[in-house]
Design an enzyme around this catalytic site. Structure first.
Site, short mmCIF file in Angstrom:
data_model
loop_
_atom_site.label_atom_id
_atom_site.label_comp_id
_atom_site.label_asym_id
_atom_site.label_seq_id
_atom_site.Cartn_x
_atom_site.Cartn_y
_atom_site.Cartn_z
N CYS A 1 -2.40 -31.60 -1.00
CA CYS A 1 -3.06 -31.99 -2.23
C CYS A 1 -2.16 -32.94 -3.02
CB CYS A 1 -3.35 -30.74 -3.06
SG CYS A 1 -3.82 -31.02 -4.75
N CYS B 1 -2.33 -24.23 -8.01
CA CYS B 1 -2.93 -25.56 -8.25
C CYS B 1 -4.13 -25.46 -9.19
CB CYS B 1 -3.37 -26.20 -6.94
SG CYS B 1 -4.01 -27.88 -7.18
#
Ligand SMILES: [Zn+2]
Length: 191
Positions: free
Chosen positions: A62, A35
């Site tokens: 997320c 990420c």
């Protein structure tokens, strides 16, 4: 925490995607190692082995890397990352070694996994991407010379480009240009 895993988190490498997830204690959000969100402090990071484990610990997925929508295994993720690099940066002097280096794996491993999953090699994939880009440029960018286009799409040698172009399409680049002048390839957007 494992140093190699932490390294992957810091540098957003997909090496451990699908195997590990990391949660940020201060926000209670969890991510894939690759990420691109801001890297948390190590002491605020918690490692999970799976999506359910993270959720059970009270962490939310997320919105950026969508760890809960993880449909790809580590090998598929690897192939996708390699494709992304080639699609976005085919004009650069990319090589198998260079791509593998960026993904933090051996060139041999990348070649093998890529071939197994796609039926083609990274080198062929890259070549075909460059060839498509060259065809499109020959059709639409009339102010550019063949040499300029060859270099522009990532071929290091214009004569090598012409030879390979002729071999693949049956035309020399300039004949191809004359035949297709001004008509873009519609499917150029396909990958
Ligand atoms: Zn994330």
């Amino acid at each position: 925490m494992d140093e190699v895993l932490w390294e992957a988190i810091v540098h957003c490498k997909p090496t451990f995607d699908g195997q590990y997830f990391y949660g940020v204690i201060t926000t209670h959000i969890f991510c894939r190692p690759s990420c691109r969100s801001r890297t948390p402090l190590p002491e605020n990071t918690r490692i999970f082995r799976g999506v359910n484990e993270a959720k059970a610990a009270g962490f939310r997925p997320c919105k950026r890397c969508r760890p809960d929508e993880y449909g790809l295994g580590p090998d598929e993720e690897l192939v996708q990352s390699a494709k992304d690099i080639m699609e976005q940066r085919y004009q650069d002097p990319l090589t198998l070694d260079k791509i593998a280096g960026e993904l933090a794996i051996s060139p041999y491993h990348l070649h093998r996994v890529f071939k197994r999953l796609t039926g083609t090699t990274p080198a062929d994939y890259l070549f075909n991407k460059r060839l498509r880009a060259a065809k499109q440029a020959l059709r639409t960018e009339l102010y550019r010379t063949v040499t300029d286009i060859a270099i522009g799409v990532g071929f290091r040698s214009p004569s090598h480009f012409s030879t390979m172009f002729q071999r693949k399409t049956g035309y020399s680049p300039s004949d191809y240009r004359k035949l297709n002048l001004g008509s873009p390839i519609a499917e150029e957007v396909e990958r």
